[in-house]
Design a protein around this motif. Sequence first.
Motif, short mmCIF file in Angstrom:
data_model
loop_
_atom_site.label_atom_id
_atom_site.label_comp_id
_atom_site.label_asym_id
_atom_site.label_seq_id
_atom_site.Cartn_x
_atom_site.Cartn_y
_atom_site.Cartn_z
N GLU A 22 6.45 -76.82 1.97
CA GLU A 22 5.23 -76.03 1.81
C GLU A 22 5.11 -74.99 2.93
OE1 GLU A 22 2.07 -78.76 1.68
OE2 GLU A 22 2.42 -79.39 -0.42
N THR A 23 5.52 -75.41 4.15
CA THR A 23 5.46 -74.46 5.28
C THR A 23 6.40 -73.28 5.06
OG1 THR A 23 4.90 -76.26 6.78
CG2 THR A 23 5.73 -74.22 7.76
N VAL A 24 7.65 -73.59 4.65
CA VAL A 24 8.63 -72.53 4.39
C VAL A 24 8.16 -71.63 3.26
CG1 VAL A 24 10.99 -72.06 3.60
CG2 VAL A 24 10.55 -73.86 5.29
N ASP A 25 7.64 -72.24 2.19
CA ASP A 25 7.16 -71.46 1.05
C ASP A 25 5.99 -70.56 1.46
OD1 ASP A 25 7.21 -71.00 -1.88
OD2 ASP A 25 5.15 -71.78 -1.71
N SER A 26 5.14 -71.04 2.32
CA SER A 26 4.01 -70.24 2.79
C SER A 26 4.49 -69.04 3.60
CB SER A 26 3.09 -71.13 3.64
OG SER A 26 2.03 -70.36 4.17
N LYS A 27 5.48 -69.27 4.46
CA LYS A 27 6.03 -68.15 5.25
C LYS A 27 6.70 -67.12 4.34
CE LYS A 27 6.84 -70.73 9.54
NZ LYS A 27 7.88 -71.19 10.50
N TRP A 28 7.43 -67.63 3.33
CA TRP A 28 8.11 -66.72 2.41
C TRP A 28 7.12 -65.87 1.64
CZ3 TRP A 28 8.17 -66.46 -2.98
CH2 TRP A 28 9.15 -65.62 -3.54
N ARG A 29 6.02 -66.50 1.18
CA ARG A 29 4.99 -65.76 0.46
C ARG A 29 4.35 -64.70 1.36
NH1 ARG A 29 3.47 -70.84 -1.70
NH2 ARG A 29 1.71 -70.93 -0.23
N ALA A 30 4.14 -65.07 2.63
CA ALA A 30 3.54 -64.12 3.56
C ALA A 30 4.46 -62.91 3.78
CB ALA A 30 3.25 -64.82 4.90
N GLN A 31 5.76 -63.17 3.89
CA GLN A 31 6.73 -62.08 4.06
C GLN A 31 6.76 -61.18 2.83
OE1 GLN A 31 10.42 -64.00 5.02
NE2 GLN A 31 9.84 -64.43 7.14
N ILE A 32 6.77 -61.81 1.65
CA ILE A 32 6.79 -61.03 0.41
C ILE A 32 5.54 -60.15 0.31
CG2 ILE A 32 6.67 -61.19 -2.11
CD1 ILE A 32 9.43 -61.72 -0.93
N GLU A 33 4.38 -60.72 0.62
CA GLU A 33 3.14 -59.95 0.56
C GLU A 33 3.16 -58.79 1.54
OE1 GLU A 33 0.10 -62.76 1.26
OE2 GLU A 33 0.19 -63.69 -0.74
#
Length: 280
Positions: A22-33
């Motif tokens: 979940e932490t990695v996915d959250s960081k990835w979403r933040a980068q994409i945004e």
Amino acid sequence: MDKQHRICVFMLLAIFALAYGETVDSKWRAQIEEKFEETLRTIQNNKNRIEKQSEVFKKQTNDIQKQAVEIETLRQRVKALEGQSDNLEQQSGRLLNGLSKNGTLPSSMERRQLYNEGFKNRFIRQAVSPRRNTPAAFYAYISSDFGGVGVNHVFRYDTVITNQGNAYNKHTGAFTAPSNGLYAFCYTAFASGVHAAGETGDYGEVTVKLIHNGDYKGSIHVDTESNWEEDMATGFAILVLQTGDVVFTKSESGGPGSFHSSDLGRWTFSGFRISYIDMV
């Protein structure tokens, strides 16, 4: 106990993996945004730049259209002035013939009027002449020693030092008058007393002619008869030229031997307009 221990450990690892995912996915979403927002900003900046360029283009198009209208207006004015010029020239011709409209001698008032109109006519022609004030001055020389030349050889002065008005062409060796006027020309030849360009036999001898529209206007002659003998000559001419007239130099007959064009002395061709001449 060992089995229960293993189950607990497995559950702890699963919980840890889930939390880490979940932490990695959250960081990835933040980068994409963040990348998406950056792309949107770039697109908006490009849109703004294109809109500004479009405004500039529209303004330039409007300016060009206005200039086209002004040019057409000037053409019409020049055409009207040319018509007035023809009429004034006819009136001036009657004055020169000593006749007025009724066939009698022109009165002093008629003479004064025609003189004033004639002066205005010359002023108008000079004012509307597109190349009247075009500068015309050139100076060029041949870049290196050379050997014998053939009959009617046109000399090409390939090193151009001055060419105001771009009226001299180094590829043809010819000067083309940009406007009517009184012009001065100078040309120099230099015969060598040694075989400077690798020739054998005779030493340098040639006659150089100044040509205006195919007609002879002057010439110089250089001749060396023995080893180390040098001979140089310079010609000068003042000519009346019309727009488009061509002036160049060429040999009269074959020129045997060698010719210097170096720091010792140069084959040169130069000229300039002395003054503008209003030719009817």
